[in-house]
Write a protein that holds these residues in place. Structure first.
Motif, PDB file in Angstrom:
ATOM      1  N   ILE A  27      26.750   6.870  10.715  1.00  0.00           N
ATOM      2  CA  ILE A  27      25.579   6.218   9.357  1.00  0.00           C
ATOM      3  C   ILE A  27      25.911   5.134   9.060  1.00  0.00           C
ATOM      4  O   ILE A  27      24.811   4.718   8.802  1.00  0.00           O
ATOM      5  CB  ILE A  27      25.950   8.159   8.688  1.00  0.00           C
ATOM      6  CG1 ILE A  27      26.149   8.977   8.292  1.00  0.00           C
ATOM      7  CG2 ILE A  27      25.152   6.569   6.749  1.00  0.00           C
ATOM      8  CD1 ILE A  27      26.671  10.360   8.119  1.00  0.00           C
ATOM      9  N   GLU A  28      27.249   4.259   9.058  1.00  0.00           N
ATOM     10  CA  GLU A  28      26.786   2.996   8.929  1.00  0.00           C
ATOM     11  C   GLU A  28      26.619   2.079  10.308  1.00  0.00           C
ATOM     12  O   GLU A  28      25.272   1.499   9.352  1.00  0.00           O
ATOM     13  CB  GLU A  28      28.284   3.179   8.616  1.00  0.00           C
ATOM     14  CG  GLU A  28      29.222   3.289   7.239  1.00  0.00           C
ATOM     15  CD  GLU A  28      28.260   2.745   6.233  1.00  0.00           C
ATOM     16  OE1 GLU A  28      28.195   1.184   6.131  1.00  0.00           O
ATOM     17  OE2 GLU A  28      28.505   3.443   4.978  1.00  0.00           O
ATOM     18  N   ASP A  29      26.389   2.323  10.920  1.00  0.00           N
ATOM     19  CA  ASP A  29      25.364   1.905  12.207  1.00  0.00           C
ATOM     20  C   ASP A  29      24.329   2.269  12.134  1.00  0.00           C
ATOM     21  O   ASP A  29      23.440   1.618  11.997  1.00  0.00           O
ATOM     22  CB  ASP A  29      26.294   2.356  13.515  1.00  0.00           C
ATOM     23  CG  ASP A  29      27.435   2.144  14.113  1.00  0.00           C
ATOM     24  OD1 ASP A  29      27.907   1.244  12.965  1.00  0.00           O
ATOM     25  OD2 ASP A  29      28.462   2.678  14.991  1.00  0.00           O
ATOM     26  N   ARG A  30      23.660   3.333  11.870  1.00  0.00           N
ATOM     27  CA  ARG A  30      22.474   3.644  11.244  1.00  0.00           C
ATOM     28  C   ARG A  30      22.157   3.185  11.037  1.00  0.00           C
ATOM     29  O   ARG A  30      20.632   2.569  10.627  1.00  0.00           O
ATOM     30  CB  ARG A  30      21.841   5.294  11.413  1.00  0.00           C
ATOM     31  CG  ARG A  30      22.375   6.551  12.764  1.00  0.00           C
ATOM     32  CD  ARG A  30      21.988   5.598  14.071  1.00  0.00           C
ATOM     33  NE  ARG A  30      20.603   5.199  13.957  1.00  0.00           N
ATOM     34  CZ  ARG A  30      19.314   5.172  14.895  1.00  0.00           C
ATOM     35  NH1 ARG A  30      20.190   4.415  15.956  1.00  0.00           N
ATOM     36  NH2 ARG A  30      18.988   4.691  15.055  1.00  0.00           N
ATOM     37  N   HIS A  64      17.700  10.241   4.884  1.00  0.00           N
ATOM     38  CA  HIS A  64      16.826   9.423   4.262  1.00  0.00           C
ATOM     39  C   HIS A  64      16.339   8.746   4.754  1.00  0.00           C
ATOM     40  O   HIS A  64      17.182   7.750   3.875  1.00  0.00           O
ATOM     41  CB  HIS A  64      15.826  10.484   3.256  1.00  0.00           C
ATOM     42  CG  HIS A  64      14.501  10.030   2.982  1.00  0.00           C
ATOM     43  ND1 HIS A  64      14.075  10.551   2.316  1.00  0.00           N
ATOM     44  CD2 HIS A  64      13.304   9.931   4.257  1.00  0.00           C
ATOM     45  CE1 HIS A  64      12.456  10.258   2.236  1.00  0.00           C
ATOM     46  NE2 HIS A  64      11.945   9.865   3.254  1.00  0.00           N
ATOM     47  N   PHE A  65      15.239   7.722   5.203  1.00  0.00           N
ATOM     48  CA  PHE A  65      15.482   5.991   5.053  1.00  0.00           C
ATOM     49  C   PHE A  65      14.097   5.882   4.428  1.00  0.00           C
ATOM     50  O   PHE A  65      13.647   6.282   4.886  1.00  0.00           O
ATOM     51  CB  PHE A  65      15.289   5.228   6.399  1.00  0.00           C
ATOM     52  CG  PHE A  65      16.994   5.599   6.942  1.00  0.00           C
ATOM     53  CD1 PHE A  65      17.890   4.415   6.511  1.00  0.00           C
ATOM     54  CD2 PHE A  65      17.108   5.797   7.822  1.00  0.00           C
ATOM     55  CE1 PHE A  65      18.935   4.784   7.027  1.00  0.00           C
ATOM     56  CE2 PHE A  65      18.732   6.179   8.194  1.00  0.00           C
ATOM     57  CZ  PHE A  65      19.530   5.644   7.707  1.00  0.00           C
ATOM     58  N   ALA A  66      13.613   4.788   3.972  1.00  0.00           N
ATOM     59  CA  ALA A  66      12.869   4.517   3.399  1.00  0.00           C
ATOM     60  C   ALA A  66      12.132   2.984   2.521  1.00  0.00           C
ATOM     61  O   ALA A  66      13.512   2.484   2.302  1.00  0.00           O
ATOM     62  CB  ALA A  66      12.310   5.733   1.959  1.00  0.00           C
ATOM     63  N   VAL A  67      11.345   2.660   2.556  1.00  0.00           N
ATOM     64  CA  VAL A  67      10.347   1.321   2.448  1.00  0.00           C
ATOM     65  C   VAL A  67      10.603   0.907   0.789  1.00  0.00           C
ATOM     66  O   VAL A  67      10.780   1.706   0.133  1.00  0.00           O
ATOM     67  CB  VAL A  67       9.552   1.224   2.419  1.00  0.00           C
ATOM     68  CG1 VAL A  67       9.017  -0.647   2.218  1.00  0.00           C
ATOM     69  CG2 VAL A  67       9.375   1.294   3.891  1.00  0.00           C
TER      70      VAL A  67
END
Length: 68
Positions: A27-30, A64-67
């Motif tokens: 998770i930290e790498d991603r 979930h990644f977001a701007v």
């Protein structure tokens, strides 16, 4: 060949590992990779289940990644 420069606004990644520390490192790498795309973590969901074939616990996470 056409190059598209559209901005990614949302991205969901599913990760899993048989060791919780390994999942944490993944998770930290991603997170680091997605910072380069100017995406930040919006939400993390996780689950643990037993894998009877390996006789181990299987840890999974949806990030979930977001701007921002």
């Amino acid at each position: 060949m056409e190059i598209s420069l559209d901005m990614i606004k949302d991205k969901v990644e599913c990760l899993q590992a048989y060791d919780f520390k390994e999942l944490e490192r993944t998770i930290e790498d991603r997170i680091g990779i997605n910072k380069a795309l100017m995406l930040r973590v919006k939400q993390v969901q996780h689950q643990v289940t037993f894998d009877p074939l390996r006789n181990k616990m299987l840890y999974s996470a949806v990030v979930h990644f977001a701007v921002v």
